[in-house]
Write a protein that holds these residues in place. Structure first.
Motif, PDB file in Angstrom:
ATOM      1  N   ASP A 174       0.810  -1.221   0.000  1.00 12.51           N
ATOM      2  CA  ASP A 174       0.000   0.000   0.000  1.00 12.51           C
ATOM      3  C   ASP A 174       0.840   1.267   0.000  1.00 12.51           C
ATOM      4  O   ASP A 174       0.302   2.369   0.176  1.00 12.51           O
ATOM      5  CB  ASP A 174      -0.932   0.005   1.218  1.00 12.51           C
ATOM      6  CG  ASP A 174      -1.967  -1.112   1.160  1.00 12.51           C
ATOM      7  OD1 ASP A 174      -2.285  -1.556   0.039  1.00 12.51           O
ATOM      8  OD2 ASP A 174      -2.447  -1.550   2.231  1.00 12.51           O
ATOM      9  N   ASP A 175       2.146   1.126  -0.184  1.00 15.73           N
ATOM     10  CA  ASP A 175       3.033   2.289  -0.189  1.00 15.73           C
ATOM     11  C   ASP A 175       2.633   3.256  -1.308  1.00 15.73           C
ATOM     12  O   ASP A 175       2.230   2.829  -2.395  1.00 15.73           O
ATOM     13  CB  ASP A 175       4.482   1.817  -0.408  1.00 15.73           C
ATOM     14  CG  ASP A 175       5.462   2.965  -0.332  1.00 15.73           C
ATOM     15  OD1 ASP A 175       5.810   3.509  -1.391  1.00 15.73           O
ATOM     16  OD2 ASP A 175       5.873   3.316   0.788  1.00 15.73           O
ATOM     17  N   PRO A 176       2.710   4.579  -1.070  1.00 16.58           N
ATOM     18  CA  PRO A 176       2.330   5.554  -2.115  1.00 16.58           C
ATOM     19  C   PRO A 176       3.094   5.366  -3.422  1.00 16.58           C
ATOM     20  O   PRO A 176       2.526   5.570  -4.504  1.00 16.58           O
ATOM     21  CB  PRO A 176       2.672   6.901  -1.458  1.00 16.58           C
ATOM     22  CG  PRO A 176       2.556   6.654   0.009  1.00 16.58           C
ATOM     23  CD  PRO A 176       3.012   5.247   0.217  1.00 16.58           C
ATOM     24  N   LYS A 177       4.371   4.978  -3.344  1.00 18.28           N
ATOM     25  CA  LYS A 177       5.133   4.758  -4.574  1.00 18.28           C
ATOM     26  C   LYS A 177       4.542   3.593  -5.366  1.00 18.28           C
ATOM     27  O   LYS A 177       4.444   3.661  -6.602  1.00 18.28           O
ATOM     28  CB  LYS A 177       6.599   4.483  -4.238  1.00 18.28           C
ATOM     29  CG  LYS A 177       7.492   4.326  -5.463  1.00 18.28           C
ATOM     30  CD  LYS A 177       8.958   4.236  -5.092  1.00 18.28           C
ATOM     31  CE  LYS A 177       9.281   2.904  -4.468  1.00 18.28           C
ATOM     32  NZ  LYS A 177      10.759   2.728  -4.305  1.00 18.28           N
ATOM     33  N   GLN A 204       1.428   2.621  -5.309  1.00 12.78           N
ATOM     34  CA  GLN A 204       0.160   3.067  -5.881  1.00 12.78           C
ATOM     35  C   GLN A 204       0.391   3.957  -7.102  1.00 12.78           C
ATOM     36  O   GLN A 204      -0.380   3.903  -8.067  1.00 12.78           O
ATOM     37  CB  GLN A 204      -0.641   3.806  -4.811  1.00 12.78           C
ATOM     38  CG  GLN A 204      -1.032   2.921  -3.628  1.00 12.78           C
ATOM     39  CD  GLN A 204      -1.939   3.626  -2.643  1.00 12.78           C
ATOM     40  OE1 GLN A 204      -2.927   4.245  -3.037  1.00 12.78           O
ATOM     41  NE2 GLN A 204      -1.617   3.536  -1.359  1.00 12.78           N
TER      42      GLN A 204
END
Length: 315
Positions: A172-175, A177
């Motif tokens: 679920d890390d922003p990178k 996503q």
């Protein structure tokens, strides 16, 4: 050096100031013939002079302790720090001896297993987490089977106790996503440090977007070669596409993983190698050797297929 001399001079001057103040206070007490606890005045003045100096030194010390973390550390944690330094030096000596005598089994950032995972573009969180967990479990089984025991002699990998939290946060890390909003994402197991014989296996997950890095026919890198009897087509080709050459460096700059960027395959040469050598040796002027993408190159191509051409530079 200069800072140390300055501190010594400051302490010497401060000691002189404290002694002077203590002497003046004692002198004034002696002139007024004051007494404490029925002690004779001259002894009273001496006691007060010494006490005044001690009190001033105590106040200055407390001010320094509260004003500077370095001073507070020097007073209260110096032994602890010295012990930590001694342990670190001993550990460094042990590692230096170990690494000086033992060959590296696996270099940091190396691909540890041919197993890889793929997260589809725009995958939901639940699917991402499941794919990351499955890939991780497959990688653990693969690296333990491949590296635990001879000939690598590494210790089996042991997953951390908070594994679920780590994998879910990774999925679920922003990178992550940001990557899946644009393309599929590939997952690879890579060495997180240099590994030596008898080390415990360590690895991390490297995620990369599986997008087109170089479309078919695109010029990747070029090299200008002066023609003449000393020109060497093979040497120029190695400089262009060999390990550490221009093509691998350009592809790494386009975020291709190093172990794929270094896998350059020359699918065709125009003209062929023999004719290239003759052209360079028989002609004058300058020629340009260029590597073109032989097909669309993705991360999942796992290498860089190229077509190499040689053309005369006009003028």
């Amino acid at each position: 050096m200069l800072r140390g001399i300055g501190i010594i001079l400051f302490i010497a001057i401060l000691a002189g100031v404290i002694a002077y103040i203590g002497d003046r206070v004692g002198h004034q007490v002696g002139r007024k013939r004051l007494t404490i606890f029925n002690i004779r005045p001259r002894y009273t003045s001496t006691i007060i002079a010494v006490g005044t100096g001690m009190l001033i030194a105590l106040i200055i010390t407390l001010i320094a302790i509260f004003a500077s973390n370095q001073v507070a550390t020097a007073f209260f944690r110096l032994n602890e720090i010295n012990n930590e330094i001694a342990k670190a030096q001993a550990r460094a000596s042990e590692l230096e001896q170990k690494y000086g005598e033992s060959p590296v089994v696996i270099n940091v950032n190396s691909l540890m297993t041919p197993v890889f995972g793929r997260i589809p573009k725009n995958a939901a969180s639940t699917l991402r987490r499941q794919i990351v967990r499955d890939f991780y479990n497959q990688s653990v089984a693969s690296v333990n089977q491949q590296y635990a025991g001879p000939p690598y002699n590494l210790k089996r990998f042991t997953p951390p106790p908070n594994l679920d939290t780590i994998l879910n946060d990774y999925a679920d890390d922003p990178k992550m996503q940001a990557y899946i909003s644009q393309s599929d994402v590939l997952l690879f197991a890579t060495a997180s440090q240099n590994l030596y014989p008898h080390d415990q296996i360590h690895f991390g997950i490297t995620s990369v977007p599986d997008r087109v890095i170089a479309p078919a026919g695109q010029a990747i890198a070029s090299l200008v070669i002066p023609a003449g009897k000393n020109a060497d087509a093979r040497l120029a080709l190695t400089e262009l596409v060999g390990p550490g050459g221009w093509v691998p460096r350009v592809m790494i700059g386009h975020l291709m993983l190093p172990y794929f960027a270094g896998n350059v395959t020359v699918e065709r040469m125009l003209p062929d190698g023999t004719q290239m050598q003759k052209t360079l040796n028989s002609g004058g002027g300058r020629y340009i050797m260029t590597a073109f993408a032989a097909s669309d190159i993705y991360q999942h191509t796992f290498g860089v297929p190229v077509v190499v051409t040689l053309q005369r530079v006009p003028g």
